[in-house]
Enzyme design. Sequence first.
Site, PDB file in Angstrom:
ATOM      1  CB  SER A  45      -4.989   3.332   3.478  1.00  0.00           C
ATOM      2  OG  SER A  45      -4.490   4.507   2.878  1.00  0.00           O
ATOM      3  N   GLY A 237      -2.667   5.396   0.187  1.00  0.00           N
ATOM      4  CA  GLY A 237      -3.478   4.441  -0.563  1.00  0.00           C
ATOM      5  C   GLY A 237      -3.186   3.015  -0.147  1.00  0.00           C
ATOM      6  N   GLY A 239      -2.626  -1.370  -0.786  1.00  0.00           N
ATOM      7  CA  GLY A 239      -1.947  -2.325  -1.654  1.00  0.00           C
ATOM      8  C   GLY A 239      -0.438  -2.205  -1.677  1.00  0.00           C
ATOM      9  CB  CYS A 264       0.680   6.544   3.597  1.00  0.00           C
ATOM     10  SG  CYS A 264       0.238   4.867   4.124  1.00  0.00           S
ATOM     11  CG  LEU A 265       0.718   3.816  -2.238  1.00  0.00           C
ATOM     12  CD1 LEU A 265       1.248   2.420  -1.979  1.00  0.00           C
ATOM     13  CD2 LEU A 265      -0.572   3.749  -3.033  1.00  0.00           C
ATOM     14  CD  GLN A 268       4.314   2.168   1.290  1.00  0.00           C
ATOM     15  OE1 GLN A 268       3.529   1.843   0.396  1.00  0.00           O
ATOM     16  NE2 GLN A 268       4.105   1.843   2.555  1.00  0.00           N
ATOM     17  N   GLY A 308       1.114  -1.499   5.435  1.00  0.00           N
ATOM     18  CA  GLY A 308       1.585  -2.877   5.519  1.00  0.00           C
ATOM     19  C   GLY A 308       2.915  -3.089   4.833  1.00  0.00           C
ATOM     20  CG  PHE A 309       3.806  -3.101   1.305  1.00  0.00           C
ATOM     21  CD1 PHE A 309       4.527  -4.087   0.644  1.00  0.00           C
ATOM     22  CD2 PHE A 309       2.419  -3.220   1.355  1.00  0.00           C
ATOM     23  CE1 PHE A 309       3.879  -5.163   0.042  1.00  0.00           C
ATOM     24  CE2 PHE A 309       1.767  -4.289   0.764  1.00  0.00           C
ATOM     25  CZ  PHE A 309       2.498  -5.263   0.101  1.00  0.00           C
ATOM     26  CG  HIS A 347      -1.747   8.398   7.691  1.00  0.00           C
ATOM     27  ND1 HIS A 347      -2.355   8.656   6.480  1.00  0.00           N
ATOM     28  CD2 HIS A 347      -1.341   7.108   7.642  1.00  0.00           C
ATOM     29  CE1 HIS A 347      -2.331   7.562   5.726  1.00  0.00           C
ATOM     30  NE2 HIS A 347      -1.722   6.612   6.413  1.00  0.00           N
ATOM     31  CD  GLU A 349      -3.524  11.901   6.951  1.00  0.00           C
ATOM     32  OE1 GLU A 349      -3.903  10.714   6.832  1.00  0.00           O
ATOM     33  OE2 GLU A 349      -2.339  12.237   6.851  1.00  0.00           O
TER      34      GLU A 349
END
Length: 374
Positions: A45, A237, A239, A264-265, A268, A308-309, A347, A349
């Site tokens: 990430s 992940g 981006g 996380c990603l 999103q 970051g998002f 997270h 984990e």
Amino acid sequence: MKAILALEDGTIFKGKSFTGNGEASGEVIFNTGMTGYQEILTDPSYTGQMVTMTYPLIGNYGVNPEDVESHKVQVGGFIVKECCKNPSNWRSTIPLPEYLTEIGVMGIEGIDTRALTRHLRIHGAQRGYMATGDVDPAELVKKAQSIENMEGLNLADRVSCEKPYIWNGKDREFIDDLKNFSWKGTGPKLAVYDFGIKWNILRLMAAEGFDMLVVPSHFTAAQIRELGPDAIFLSNGPGDPAAVTTAVEATKDLYEDFPIAGICLGHQILGLAMGGKTFKLKFGHHGCNHPVMDLGTEKIEISSQNHGFCVDIEGLNFLEPTHINLNDKTLEGFRHKEKPLLAIQHHPEAGPGPHDSQYFFARFREMVKEATGK
């Protein structure tokens, strides 16, 4: 060896390299964890980013081959106040400077990391470039300004696996031909999207009894259906999630027929597939000491974070927020009111971080059992 870190707004920080000659670039962010630097370095990430550690002394317990979260160092560069060259820990096999030098990732120390962190908090995460030797700071600023912006950047496809694989508890066993693949375990069959997955997620889902097949980020809904899974997992992940369009479209297709969870990603992407929006945070959430509230139990958890998002599900009445961030009240989790879908932004984990949120995996397992009977 003298080194300079230049930010895109023209701010210059001087230090010295602890990994020899080199250059590095990426979005400069800060992580508030006191420990866990090895897991941070190997977390996919962080691809495309240079990580600043706010804790002043890093490297004192060295590096070992067991505490990695992927097969390589993923950060673009590493920024610390002071790097310990002589670690003291019975598990250590190599000092941090030697570890990064062998891999070719630049590390810089002697930076005023408190000043750098304050600058990023005030002005936001910035693109940065660092280099050793007698370099022109103005040229480094120009190089920083030429780096790709994180917004609109699909990094998940860059870090994802090239071929499907089975997790054997320690590493990946790649599958060359899915035509001959058959599920081997007795637990629910779980198709795991790899957008940059951390290995501790795989460890904990294996402990819950899932029979897992990890697939590349570009897999379509049709390819997933051909595998015949019972449920689907969307991993963490790097981006911009809005740029991972193939996964968003696949999720839109799959959520009608399969239990799905995301971290996380993955949280999103699931939010986007439900019709939500994502936006970039000013400087992101990175660390292992961030307070989150479970809205169902009103229990406060100390969480591990790296994003970051953020997701906005306002107006989607069929979704229910399950967790919020107590620092800025941003969304940290949601579930579908009728379908077996749930996701969290932080997270559970850990790796590194506290285990307060680890119940997520048992909750996911129970959701799959209720939806499928398996």
